[in-house]
Design a protein around this motif. Sequence first.
Motif, mmCIF file in Angstrom:
data_model
loop_
_atom_site.group_PDB
_atom_site.id
_atom_site.type_symbol
_atom_site.label_atom_id
_atom_site.label_comp_id
_atom_site.label_asym_id
_atom_site.label_seq_id
_atom_site.Cartn_x
_atom_site.Cartn_y
_atom_site.Cartn_z
ATOM 1 N N UNK A 28 0.806 -1.222 0.000
ATOM 2 C CA UNK A 28 0.000 0.000 0.000
ATOM 3 C C UNK A 28 0.842 1.276 0.000
ATOM 4 N N UNK A 29 2.132 1.147 0.261
ATOM 5 C CA UNK A 29 3.047 2.293 0.347
ATOM 6 C C UNK A 29 2.485 3.357 1.282
ATOM 7 N N UNK A 30 2.016 2.897 2.450
ATOM 8 C CA UNK A 30 1.343 3.804 3.371
ATOM 9 C C UNK A 30 2.282 4.422 4.396
ATOM 10 N N UNK A 31 3.471 3.872 4.577
ATOM 11 C CA UNK A 31 4.389 4.371 5.595
ATOM 12 C C UNK A 31 5.764 4.577 4.983
ATOM 13 N N UNK A 32 6.650 5.143 5.779
ATOM 14 C CA UNK A 32 8.031 5.314 5.349
ATOM 15 C C UNK A 32 8.692 3.936 5.211
#
Length: 61
Positions: A28-32
């Motif tokens: 999801x590429x939601x965090x660093x």
Amino acid sequence: MNVKRTFGTILTILGIVGLIYAGYGFVKQSMQSRELIVAGVIGLLFFVSGIGLVKNTKDEA
């Protein structure tokens, strides 16, 4: 009840949860990326150590 085997099971479950969390975050590429790498490494360590405890503990029942 064997405490080592129980602790190994808990570590294995925590490792699976950590690996799923890191994988979901990567998809999801939601965090660093650094946070996800740390979560993945910790999950992998928990998983491997838990499997090792369960595998190497003898049943004394």
